[in-house]
Design an enzyme around this catalytic site. Structure first.
Site, PDB file in Angstrom:
ATOM      1  N   GLY A 166       0.606  -1.180   0.073  1.00  0.00           N
ATOM      2  CA  GLY A 166       0.284   0.139  -0.209  1.00  0.00           C
ATOM      3  C   GLY A 166       1.026   1.195   0.064  1.00  0.00           C
ATOM      4  O   GLY A 166       0.646   2.251   0.759  1.00  0.00           O
TER       5      GLY A 166
ATOM      6  N   LYS B 130      -6.521  -5.064  13.694  1.00  0.00           N
ATOM      7  CA  LYS B 130      -5.305  -4.464  14.095  1.00  0.00           C
ATOM      8  C   LYS B 130      -4.915  -5.052  15.300  1.00  0.00           C
ATOM      9  O   LYS B 130      -3.731  -4.971  15.559  1.00  0.00           O
ATOM     10  CB  LYS B 130      -5.670  -2.892  14.431  1.00  0.00           C
ATOM     11  CG  LYS B 130      -5.813  -2.216  12.868  1.00  0.00           C
ATOM     12  CD  LYS B 130      -4.728  -2.559  11.931  1.00  0.00           C
ATOM     13  CE  LYS B 130      -4.864  -1.563  10.496  1.00  0.00           C
ATOM     14  NZ  LYS B 130      -3.854  -1.603   9.753  1.00  0.00           N
TER      15      LYS B 130
ATOM     16  N   ASP C 193      -3.135  -7.687  -4.797  1.00  0.00           N
ATOM     17  CA  ASP C 193      -3.696  -7.439  -3.839  1.00  0.00           C
ATOM     18  C   ASP C 193      -3.139  -8.416  -2.591  1.00  0.00           C
ATOM     19  O   ASP C 193      -3.109  -9.569  -2.955  1.00  0.00           O
ATOM     20  CB  ASP C 193      -5.087  -8.142  -4.529  1.00  0.00           C
ATOM     21  CG  ASP C 193      -6.123  -8.353  -3.242  1.00  0.00           C
ATOM     22  OD1 ASP C 193      -5.822  -8.107  -2.047  1.00  0.00           O
ATOM     23  OD2 ASP C 193      -7.367  -8.497  -3.660  1.00  0.00           O
TER      24      ASP C 193
ATOM     25  N   ALA D 174     -10.506  -5.371  15.689  1.00  0.00           N
ATOM     26  CA  ALA D 174     -10.028  -6.688  15.771  1.00  0.00           C
ATOM     27  C   ALA D 174      -9.013  -7.222  14.641  1.00  0.00           C
ATOM     28  O   ALA D 174      -8.026  -7.991  15.155  1.00  0.00           O
ATOM     29  CB  ALA D 174     -11.283  -7.561  15.476  1.00  0.00           C
TER      30      ALA D 174
ATOM     31  N   ILE E  94      -4.278   9.871  11.902  1.00  0.00           N
ATOM     32  CA  ILE E  94      -3.201  10.493  10.912  1.00  0.00           C
ATOM     33  C   ILE E  94      -3.880  10.994   9.698  1.00  0.00           C
ATOM     34  O   ILE E  94      -4.886  10.342   9.120  1.00  0.00           O
ATOM     35  CB  ILE E  94      -2.152   9.360  10.470  1.00  0.00           C
ATOM     36  CG1 ILE E  94      -1.612   8.546  11.604  1.00  0.00           C
ATOM     37  CG2 ILE E  94      -1.266   9.866   9.417  1.00  0.00           C
ATOM     38  CD1 ILE E  94      -0.862   9.367  12.325  1.00  0.00           C
TER      39      ILE E  94
ATOM     40  N   SER F 261       1.506   3.417  -2.423  1.00  0.00           N
ATOM     41  CA  SER F 261       1.248   4.633  -3.348  1.00  0.00           C
ATOM     42  C   SER F 261       0.917   5.931  -2.807  1.00  0.00           C
ATOM     43  O   SER F 261       0.821   6.868  -3.427  1.00  0.00           O
ATOM     44  CB  SER F 261       0.190   4.192  -4.429  1.00  0.00           C
ATOM     45  OG  SER F 261      -1.034   3.772  -3.781  1.00  0.00           O
TER      46      SER F 261
ATOM     47  N   ASN G 177       1.749  -2.253   5.296  1.00  0.00           N
ATOM     48  CA  ASN G 177       1.066  -1.075   5.720  1.00  0.00           C
ATOM     49  C   ASN G 177      -0.643  -0.983   5.083  1.00  0.00           C
ATOM     50  O   ASN G 177      -1.028  -0.366   5.503  1.00  0.00           O
ATOM     51  CB  ASN G 177       1.796   0.033   5.180  1.00  0.00           C
ATOM     52  CG  ASN G 177       1.246   1.424   5.054  1.00  0.00           C
ATOM     53  OD1 ASN G 177       0.794   2.193   5.893  1.00  0.00           O
ATOM     54  ND2 ASN G 177       0.556   1.680   3.674  1.00  0.00           N
TER      55      ASN G 177
ATOM     56  N   TYR H   6     -12.483  -3.512  12.297  1.00  0.00           N
ATOM     57  CA  TYR H   6     -11.217  -2.753  12.236  1.00  0.00           C
ATOM     58  C   TYR H   6     -10.256  -3.038  13.210  1.00  0.00           C
ATOM     59  O   TYR H   6      -9.249  -3.359  13.253  1.00  0.00           O
ATOM     60  CB  TYR H   6     -11.431  -1.404  11.756  1.00  0.00           C
ATOM     61  CG  TYR H   6      -9.688  -0.509  11.692  1.00  0.00           C
ATOM     62  CD1 TYR H   6      -9.272  -0.760  10.290  1.00  0.00           C
ATOM     63  CD2 TYR H   6      -9.401   0.265  12.522  1.00  0.00           C
ATOM     64  CE1 TYR H   6      -8.217  -0.241  10.088  1.00  0.00           C
ATOM     65  CE2 TYR H   6      -8.361   0.929  12.335  1.00  0.00           C
ATOM     66  CZ  TYR H   6      -7.935   0.868  11.252  1.00  0.00           C
ATOM     67  OH  TYR H   6      -6.457   1.402  10.886  1.00  0.00           O
TER      68      TYR H   6
HETATM   69  P1  NDP Z   1      -5.066   5.006   2.934  1.00  0.00           P
HETATM   70  O1  NDP Z   1      -6.583   4.818   2.755  1.00  0.00           O
HETATM   71  O2  NDP Z   1      -4.933   6.448   2.813  1.00  0.00           O
HETATM   72  O3  NDP Z   1      -4.221   4.106   2.100  1.00  0.00           O
HETATM   73  C1  NDP Z   1      -4.585   2.807   2.154  1.00  0.00           C
HETATM   74  C2  NDP Z   1      -3.261   2.074   1.358  1.00  0.00           C
HETATM   75  O4  NDP Z   1      -3.848   0.794   1.572  1.00  0.00           O
HETATM   76  C3  NDP Z   1      -3.355   2.468  -0.043  1.00  0.00           C
HETATM   77  O5  NDP Z   1      -2.096   2.515  -0.394  1.00  0.00           O
HETATM   78  C4  NDP Z   1      -3.976   1.116  -0.795  1.00  0.00           C
HETATM   79  O6  NDP Z   1      -3.608   0.792  -2.005  1.00  0.00           O
HETATM   80  C5  NDP Z   1      -3.672  -0.064   0.252  1.00  0.00           C
HETATM   81  N1  NDP Z   1      -4.389  -1.038   0.075  1.00  0.00           N
HETATM   82  C6  NDP Z   1      -5.907  -1.448   0.528  1.00  0.00           C
HETATM   83  N2  NDP Z   1      -6.300  -2.565   0.333  1.00  0.00           N
HETATM   84  C7  NDP Z   1      -5.205  -3.141  -0.425  1.00  0.00           C
HETATM   85  C8  NDP Z   1      -4.854  -4.543  -0.821  1.00  0.00           C
HETATM   86  N3  NDP Z   1      -6.057  -5.425  -1.160  1.00  0.00           N
HETATM   87  N4  NDP Z   1      -3.889  -4.746  -1.574  1.00  0.00           N
HETATM   88  C9  NDP Z   1      -2.726  -3.779  -1.539  1.00  0.00           C
HETATM   89  N5  NDP Z   1      -2.881  -2.624  -0.990  1.00  0.00           N
HETATM   90  C10 NDP Z   1      -4.059  -2.304  -0.466  1.00  0.00           C
HETATM   91  O7  NDP Z   1      -4.869   4.893   4.410  1.00  0.00           O
HETATM   92  P2  NDP Z   1      -3.557   5.323   5.379  1.00  0.00           P
HETATM   93  O8  NDP Z   1      -2.342   5.588   4.561  1.00  0.00           O
HETATM   94  O9  NDP Z   1      -4.073   6.192   6.422  1.00  0.00           O
HETATM   95  O10 NDP Z   1      -3.411   3.755   6.195  1.00  0.00           O
HETATM   96  C11 NDP Z   1      -2.180   2.925   5.884  1.00  0.00           C
HETATM   97  C12 NDP Z   1      -2.041   2.090   7.123  1.00  0.00           C
HETATM   98  O11 NDP Z   1      -2.025   2.568   8.222  1.00  0.00           O
HETATM   99  C13 NDP Z   1      -3.524   1.244   7.252  1.00  0.00           C
HETATM  100  O12 NDP Z   1      -2.901  -0.174   7.551  1.00  0.00           O
HETATM  101  C14 NDP Z   1      -4.117   1.876   8.230  1.00  0.00           C
HETATM  102  O13 NDP Z   1      -5.091   1.036   8.781  1.00  0.00           O
HETATM  103  C15 NDP Z   1      -3.297   2.361   9.114  1.00  0.00           C
HETATM  104  N6  NDP Z   1      -3.411   3.316  10.066  1.00  0.00           N
HETATM  105  C16 NDP Z   1      -4.313   4.652   9.573  1.00  0.00           C
HETATM  106  C17 NDP Z   1      -4.382   5.269  10.633  1.00  0.00           C
HETATM  107  C18 NDP Z   1      -4.931   6.932   9.927  1.00  0.00           C
HETATM  108  O14 NDP Z   1      -5.333   7.577  10.879  1.00  0.00           O
HETATM  109  N7  NDP Z   1      -4.925   7.096   8.729  1.00  0.00           N
HETATM  110  C19 NDP Z   1      -4.532   5.184  12.039  1.00  0.00           C
HETATM  111  C20 NDP Z   1      -3.834   4.150  12.314  1.00  0.00           C
HETATM  112  C21 NDP Z   1      -3.388   3.212  11.276  1.00  0.00           C
HETATM  113  P3  NDP Z   1      -4.491   1.039  -3.523  1.00  0.00           P
HETATM  114  O15 NDP Z   1      -4.872   2.408  -3.341  1.00  0.00           O
HETATM  115  O16 NDP Z   1      -3.494   1.018  -4.490  1.00  0.00           O
HETATM  116  O17 NDP Z   1      -5.391   0.221  -3.245  1.00  0.00           O
END
Ligand code: NDP
Length: 243
Positions: A9, A156, A60, A154, A185, A11, A87, A152
């Protein structure tokens, strides 16, 4: 020789900040994306034009077969993997008693099983090298639980349990496994909230603001660094004092 890192993830959001930070730390970086092909390719081109060694690969993470292919591609391009940052993740907001089987499966399959899929493939290589770093992105809600985010939370919390168990199992092989646990964030994940709702959320954060993706990336960078070589099984909160 440069070490290789994979950021799932990678990008956008936190993942993109981690990709940039690890490049600055001297890693070759594989950016994994699933749906955001354009953003992954743009980030890849931008970093390559700055002289960093980066590739973007679609996968994926919930699919074991796609993850196998992802690691084979990284192996071909960079010859193995030294640092894995799990991530990729999705959130789900709603009443628990209205949650469908499909919603439960999607969140667990991406957040928890995706982490399992990538850890298993990475460990196969790391074990042969007798070294490696795995950094899993959990969440403050995995530590405390959040109302209306039970699935979510669970997923994490499961990542924290997985991290602690793997840390013990693979410490004898010189592989560390740690969690970074972000608070709130500012990324696309927060887009569902209105400005007023975000202000209300910030009132509960001692720092009075959301964190930035770069602040989370600093913690990931630490666990990937030489300074963290004797640290494993830990959960590092990046939450502005929320917990
Ligand atoms: P975003 O929604 O901005 O980004 C999510 C990322 O996960 C994207 O790059 C997306 O890729 C990728 N992703 C989702 N599904 C898949 C999949 N099936 N296979 C591969 N990649 C996937 O979220 P954040 O940057 O905020 O979150 C990043 C991490 O941090 C997550 O695990 C989130 O749970 C965690 N987090 C975030 C918080 C926040 O407040 N923002 C707080 C605590 C934890 P694509 O777009 O290419 O599908």
């Amino acid at each position: 020789m440069k070490k290789t890192a994979l950021v799932t993830g990678g990008s956008r959001g936190i993942g993109a900040a981690v990709v940039r930070k690890l490049c600055l730390d001297g890693f070759r970086v594989a950016i994994n994306y699933n749906l955001s092909e354009q953003r992954a390719n743009d980030l890849c081109s931008e970093l390559c034009s700055e002289g960093f060694e980066v590739i973007a690969l679609k996968c994926d993470v919930s699919s074991p077969d796609e993850v196998k292919r992802l690691f084979a591609e990284i192996n071909k391009a960079f010859g193995g993997i030294d640092v894995l940052v799990n991530n990729a993740g999705i959130s789900l907001w709603g009443l628990f008693d209205e949650t469908t089987d499909a919603q439960w499966n999607e969140v667990i399959d991406i957040n928890l099983k995706g982490t399992f899929n990538c850890c298993r493939e990475a460990l196969a290589y790391m074990l042969s090298e007798k070294q490696g770093r795995i950094i899993n992105i959990s969440s403050v809600w995995g530590q405390t639980g959040a109302s209306c985010e039970a699935v979510y939370s669970a997923s994490k919390a499961g990542i924290i349990g997985l991290t602690k168990a793997l840390a013990k199992e693979y410490a004898p092989s010189n592989i560390t496994v740690n969690c970074v646990s972000p608070g709130v964030i500012e990324t696309d994940m927060m887009n569902r909230f209105s400005t007023e709702e975000k202000e209300a959320i910030c009132e509960d954060i001692p720092f009075g603001r959301m964190g930035t993706p770069e602040e989370v990336a600093s913690a990931v960078s630490f666990f990937a660094s030489e300074q963290a070589c004797y640290i494993t099984g830990q959960v590092l909160g990046v939450n502005g004092g929320l917990v």
